[in-house]
Write a protein that holds these residues in place. Structure first.
Motif, short mmCIF file in Angstrom:
data_model
loop_
_atom_site.label_atom_id
_atom_site.label_comp_id
_atom_site.label_asym_id
_atom_site.label_seq_id
_atom_site.Cartn_x
_atom_site.Cartn_y
_atom_site.Cartn_z
N ASN A 117 0.83 -1.21 0.00
CA ASN A 117 0.00 0.00 0.00
C ASN A 117 0.86 1.25 0.00
O ASN A 117 0.59 2.22 -0.73
N GLY A 118 1.93 1.24 0.81
CA GLY A 118 2.81 2.41 0.90
C GLY A 118 3.53 2.68 -0.41
O GLY A 118 3.64 3.83 -0.84
N ARG A 157 -6.14 -5.11 -9.29
CA ARG A 157 -5.80 -5.74 -8.00
C ARG A 157 -6.56 -7.05 -7.83
O ARG A 157 -6.02 -8.05 -7.37
N GLU A 190 2.52 1.83 -3.41
CA GLU A 190 1.55 2.34 -4.39
C GLU A 190 1.27 3.83 -4.15
O GLU A 190 1.16 4.61 -5.10
N GLN A 191 1.17 4.22 -2.87
CA GLN A 191 0.94 5.64 -2.57
C GLN A 191 2.12 6.50 -3.00
O GLN A 191 1.94 7.58 -3.56
N ASP A 192 3.34 6.01 -2.73
CA ASP A 192 4.55 6.74 -3.14
C ASP A 192 4.56 6.95 -4.66
O ASP A 192 4.87 8.04 -5.15
N SER A 244 1.98 6.85 -6.75
CA SER A 244 0.88 7.72 -7.15
C SER A 244 1.26 9.19 -6.93
O SER A 244 1.04 10.05 -7.81
N LEU A 245 1.88 9.45 -5.79
CA LEU A 245 2.30 10.82 -5.47
C LEU A 245 3.35 11.31 -6.47
O LEU A 245 3.28 12.43 -6.99
N GLY A 257 -0.21 12.50 -8.31
CA GLY A 257 -1.29 12.42 -7.33
C GLY A 257 -2.64 12.02 -7.89
O GLY A 257 -3.47 11.49 -7.16
N ASP A 258 -2.87 12.25 -9.19
CA ASP A 258 -4.20 11.98 -9.76
C ASP A 258 -4.34 10.55 -10.27
O ASP A 258 -5.32 10.24 -10.93
N HIS A 301 -4.03 6.21 -10.02
CA HIS A 301 -4.11 5.02 -9.17
C HIS A 301 -3.09 4.00 -9.67
O HIS A 301 -2.82 3.93 -10.86
N ARG A 354 9.77 0.96 -1.50
CA ARG A 354 9.56 2.18 -0.70
C ARG A 354 10.88 2.88 -0.43
O ARG A 354 10.97 4.11 -0.47
#
Ligand SMILES: *Cc1c(COP(=O)(O)O)cnc(C)c1O
Length: 376
Positions: free
Chosen positions: A37-38, A213, A40-42, A44-45, A49-50, A52, A246
């Motif tokens: 999850n982390g 997913r 994927e967030q990194d 995306s950012l 940011g827009d 997925h 990460r």
């Protein structure tokens, strides 16, 4: 024998083991968990940011799943850049579809928008409208995505953007991997950042990433028992590999800078030499310079790219010819090809030079000592 200088080798940032240790400490040794999850967030950012992101086991898995998600089926045709690594094209065969290869243009060495449109028109005239288009950002140089997307929209064909080599590259600030309906990233050991092995699918559409997913974890329906109403895949990244990812995301911007610095060293030293050509960034284009490449015109330089490759190899320095185009590969012989000779020229004359972000001055001293004797 001198120590080996690699074309591109893994370069850890320092905190990767912390994230991996955390996974052990909490027993998240699985194809899911906080690092997935982390990571994927990194990503995306980083992409603005827009978008997925679904982190997967490889870029190849991302391309395969991408074709499945776009509804490409057996008997369909898919247009693919010819000048690329086989992993761009193999997934077309995985789904039972047929590749149609398109040549490159000389500004970026990627898919020619003109030849793309010719290919689409020709296939439509033959009664088979292609089901997807796969452009590639070779060696980090962005393909002409605005033009390619314009053509794709005109003919209403979805684009699966192979950004395996283009993480950190952009056109007018828009990141590679975010132009297509779906984008694919790779974190293989030789890429600009690595998870030892891994990949990702990127999309603006949250639903399609949710489906990615779902399909990448065996397509299990909501039920206490195992129930399936779709064919699933085991394509999710492991929480250990995502931990490495990460750590790598913390240094991605540095890695882009280091690779670009490498390119500038080569460029400043050799761009004015006889018969030597480097690919430069069109206005607004930003390349991560994953690999520095050059073209050698043997008629002018007095030697071939193979002469330089062998001279480097003698000193245990790895370099490699550019990708051999897919339409020249035995496995794809007989495929439709729309070309003008560009990719054949690139393959005949092009060489990838050592480009790792972990190269040190002593490495460049050895590389330059050999290149200086040949490039005049
Ligand atoms: C590396 C690469 C891939 C495949 O990615 P993996 O993670 O190694 O499966 C696909 N396309 C291109 C252009 C690549 O360079």
């Amino acid at each position: 024998m001198n120590a080996k200088i690699w074309l591109s080798s893994p370069h850890m940032g320092g905190r990767e083991q912390t994230f991996v240790q955390e996974a052990f400490d909490t027993n998240w040794v699985a194809p899911l968990g906080p690092n997935v999850n982390g990571f994927e967030q990194d990503l995306s950012l980083f992409l603005g940011g827009d978008y997925h992101v679904a982190a997967l086991s490889s870029g190849t898995a991302g391309l395969h799943l991408g074709l499945v998600l776009l509804g490409v089926k057996a008997g369909d045709e898919v247009i693919c850049q010819s000048m690329t690594f086989s992993a761009s094209a193999n997934p077309i065969a995985y789904v039972g579809a047929t590749p149609v290869f398109v040549d490159s243009e000389t500004d970026t060495w990627n898919m020619s928008p003109e030849l793309l449109e010719q290919a689409i028109q020709s296939r439509i005239a033959a009664g088979v409208k292609p089901k997807a288009i796969i452009p590639v950002h070779l060696y980090g140089m962005p393909a002409k995505m605005n033009e390619i997307m314009g053509i794709a929209r005109k003919y209403e064909i979805p684009v699966l953007e192979d950004a395996a080599e283009g993480l950190g590259s952009s056109i007018n600030g828009k990141m590679c991997g975010t132009f297509g309906d779906l984008g694919v990233l790779s974190f293989n050991g030789n890429k600009i950042i690595t998870t030892s092995g891994g990949g990702a699918l990127v999309a603006k559409d949250a639903e399609i990433i949710k489906e990615a997913r779902f399909l990448s974890t065996q397509a299990r329906d909501e039920a206490p028992h195992y129930q399936h109403s779709k064919i699933g895949y085991n394509y999710r990244i492991s929480n250990l590999c995502a931990g490495v990812g990460r750590g790598q995301m913390e240094v991605l911007a540095d890695r882009v800078k280091q690779r670009r610095d490498n390119f500038n060293l080569y460029y400043n030293r050799y761009s004015s030499k006889k018969g030597i050509h480097f690919v430069t960034e069109p206005t607004g284009y930003f390349s991560n310079r994953w690999l520095t490449t050059l073209l050698i015109d043997p008629a002018v330089a007095g030697f071939t790219r193979e002469d330089l490759r062998l001279a480097l190899e003698k000193d245990n320095i790895e370099s490699r010819p550019l990708w051999k185009p897919m339409h020249l590969q035995p496995i794809f012989a007989g495929s439709e090809f729309f070309g003008n000779g560009t990719s054949e020229m690139l393959f005949a004359n092009g060489l990838c030079l050592p480009s790792g972000s972990n190269l040190v001055q002593a490495d460049f001293d050895r590389i330059f000592a050999i290149m200086d004797t040949m490039l005049k």
